[in-house]
Write a protein that holds these residues in place. Structure first.
Motif: not given
Length: 684
Positions: A12-13, A63, A340, A345, A347, A631, A635, A638-639
């Motif tokens: 996502f980055l 993110a 998304y 994330s 962002t 972060i 995000a 999610r990680q």
């Protein structure tokens, strides 16, 4: 799949320049990034990176931001200069050359006005094909046409694909000298089955947003009754998620060794017309496919048989639009980012178009771009220096194997044989990919993207049954990452990662071994982690351990998993020690073996004291500073739920398992990270 073991996994980055990066003239440990008010034994990450954390602000279009981002930004900018320069220098581009393809792909992606003017016209052929589906055989053939080689999904340790199924071509478990096809479960638009099934209120909020996203995407494409169709698509994907094998079981390679003949598919996974599916996927002549998650494939096939054709047609339409949003009109692209980027994330702002164009060009023509990148940015001296460090660390790993008191001579001999045959690629591949047959058309951003995926897919399926090339890379040179490929018994260290802040030719050896050396050791150790140890020197799935040795390893690994289970980034969500076990083992082992290699490189001489820090202190600080990360909460959540890597702060604190760290900083039992000697996890 998960067997492609990375140092970093940040799907996502995307990266961008940011003022928090350290000044270019500072080499080695960044003392300004430290917070010396924190005792190193209480929170080593805060001690090493607390000053940086106080200054760090995540850019609006990101993110996350950290040490990885700093280097990836440099690589991104270098690639941008290359591709944008080609787009302007028409005289240097021969028709049909890689340079021409790169320039036309990038320029077409950047042509927002042209994309806007075409509207939805690029979708017409595909939409007409979906509309023409009349029965389950037509549906199966259409689903087969969506099958793609999900190389990126493998690299990011994901276990799903947006298409119904995903395909991976890799060495066979039983015959590692030849390529076979592996099939994995798919069909989801959210990152993992838990996003559909978890009763966590945050997941419920995301599900509501996702249904709204589906409806908006359909409406933007002019699809009638978008709301009810979105509800039906979500119900279908929820049923698919229930059929999915969970992430922990997907990571168990022993459960993935399921070769199915063509006849097995109809018998073991009824509901889908497999002959029509394989016809659509151009796999009619492939006699056998290894199934990674049998129950997932069986469950999804049953849904194809039980759910109405019209629901599946709407699902195909949505995923077609969703997948190609980046080369469709702005309203569609922005809605895709809203889901998304913003929702999943956290962002707030999308990256500028040129960065997305660079990423898309890298995805489609990465090896052609990489060849130009290496010629300009990776001189032979860099490669030679990195290869020396790799050799030193491989040698140190061999000495570690020799000194293990718990491992029997029989297992040691096989471990040493595996280490001796390890292929290590540094900088760039020995052979470059050929893009003949991939047509890039100026002004056709959608078609270029669509043809790129088809070209990549057919490249890989053409390899099925052929002899494995163990020197083949899975990462382009401009990628900021590193990877272990246990089924090839191979490592890749791309050129782009061999730069500050991971490797700095002007820094002292303690820094370079602590930052880049620990990454090299990390990747080597993946050949011997909980999954990698199940593969022999040829890459075959073989149990080459004595029962006693295996039991010792499993016991030690279990203690490390328990250690990480205790970390809670959120009150309602803890790190999953089993999910992150491979990476945590690699961090502990990599840190240990690189330290040994650094000490050996001193040849008995004392390391200098720099900025009041001993060599050992700089070694561990370099390691922790290479894990810097800020972060966003979405995000991070999610990680933790989907990634095989633990968050960076916990990875930095794994120093608590290293005896040398205690000596370097005088860590005492009253400090929070202190572990008694018998509680420290020592595996390699």
């Amino acid at each position: 799949m998960s067997l492609r073991k990375l140092v970093f996994a940040v799907p996502f980055l995307a990266v961008a320049a940011y003022a928090a990066a350290p000044p270019a003239e500072v080499h080695g440990v960044q003392t300004s990034d430290m917070d010396k008010s924190v005792r190193p034994g209480d929170d080593f990450y805060a001690y090493a990176d607390g000053g940086w954390m106080k200054r760090a602000v995540i850019p609006a279009d990101k993110a996350a931001w950290g040490s990885f981002s700093t280097l990836a930004e440099t690589a991104d900018k270098n690639v941008s200069d290359l591709v944008a320069g080609l787009a302007l220098q028409k005289a240097q581009r021969a028709p049909g050359s890689n340079e021409q393809k790169i320039a036309d792909f990038y320029s077409s992606y950047m042509d927002e006005a042209g994309i806007e003017a075409k509207g939805l016209a690029p979708l017409k052929t595909a939409l007409d094909g979906i509309a023409a589906i009349k029965d389950k055989a037509d549906l199966a053939r259409a689903l087969g046409r969506t099958l793609r080689a999900d190389v990126d999904a493998m690299n990011n340790t994901n276990f799903y694909t947006e298409n119904l199924f995903g395909l991976w071509v890799a060495p066979a478990f039983a015959d590692p000298d030849h390529y076979v096809a592996y099939m994995m479960q798919g069909g989801l638009g959210l990152p993992d089955r838990e996003y559909y099934l978890s009763d966590n209120p945050k997941m419920a909020t995301i599900r509501t947003a996702y249904v709204a996203h589906i409806a908006k995407m359909l409406a933007l494409a002019g699809i009638a009754d978008a709301g009810p169709k979105a509800d039906a698509i979500m119900a279908l994907e929820t049923a698919i998620a229930k059929a999915h094998v969970n992430r922990a079981d997907s990571e168990d390679v022993l459960k993935a060794n399921n070769p199915w003949s063509r006849a097995d598919f109809a018998a073991k996974a009824p509901g889908l017309d497999w002959n029509a599916y394989f016809d659509g996927a151009d796999l009619s002549k492939v006699p056998e496919i290894t199934i990674w998650q049998p129950s997932g494939i069986t469950g999804i096939a049953a849904l194809v048989g039980s759910q109405p054709v019209d629901v599946w047609k709407n699902w195909l339409v949505f995923h077609l639009i969703n997948h190609f949003a980046g080369v469709l009109p702005k309203a569609i692209e922005e809605q895709h980012f809203a889901m998304y980027g913003a929702t999943l994330s956290g962002t707030p702002q999308q990256a500028p178009r040129w960065k997305r164009a660079v990423a898309a060009t890298n995805d489609s023509l990465g090896w052609a771009v990489g060849r130009l990148y290496v010629a300009k940015y990776f001189p032979p001296a860099y490669k030679a220096t990195a290869e020396t460090m790799v050799k030193n660390i491989v040698d140190a790993f061999g000495r570690r194997i020799d000194s293990l008191a718990w491992m029997t001579p029989e297992t040691k001999a096989k471990a040493k044989a595996k280490l001796a045959t390890l292929y290590v690629g540094v900088g760039y591949p020995e052979k470059w990919r050929d893009y003949n047959g991939y047509d890039v058309v100026a002004g056709d951003a959608f078609g270029n993207a669509e043809r790129a995926e088809s070209f990549e897919y057919h490249y890989w399926i053409s390899r099925i049954g052929s002899v494995v090339d163990r020197s083949e890379w899975c990462m382009t040179p401009q990628t900021v990452n590193a990877v272990n490929l246990p089924m090839q018994n191979a490592l890749n260290f791309p050129a782009a990662i061999l730069n500050p802040p991971f490797f700095d030719a002007k820094a002292d050896s303690a820094f370079n071994y602590g930052a880049m050396g620990s990454i090299i050791g990390h990747e080597i150790s993946h050949s011997f982690d909980d999954q990698g140890r199940q593969f022999d020197a040829r890459g075959g799935l073989t149990d080459w351990w004595t029962p006693a040795d295996a039991a010792h390893f499993v016991e030690s690994a279990g203690r490390l998993a328990d250690q990480y289970d205790g970390y809670k980034p959120f009150p309602d969500l803890a790190v999953n020690g089993k999910q992150t076990l491979s990476e945590n083992i690699a961090d502990v082992a990599g840190l240990s073996v690189a330290y040994d290699a650094w000490v050996a490189s001193l040849h008995g001489k004392p390391a200098p004291v720099i900025d009041g820090l001993t060599g050992a202190q700089r070694y561990f600080l370099a390691y922790a500073q290479s894990r810097q990360i800020a972060i966003r909460d979405a995000a991070l959540r999610r990680q933790v739920m989907t990634d095989g890597h633990a968050p960076g702060n916990y990875r930095a604190d794994t120093v608590r398992n290293e005896d040398a760290w205690y000596d370097a900083f005088g860590i005492t039992p009253d400090q929070a990270l202190y572990l008694a000697p018998d509680k420290r996890v020592r595996i390699w």
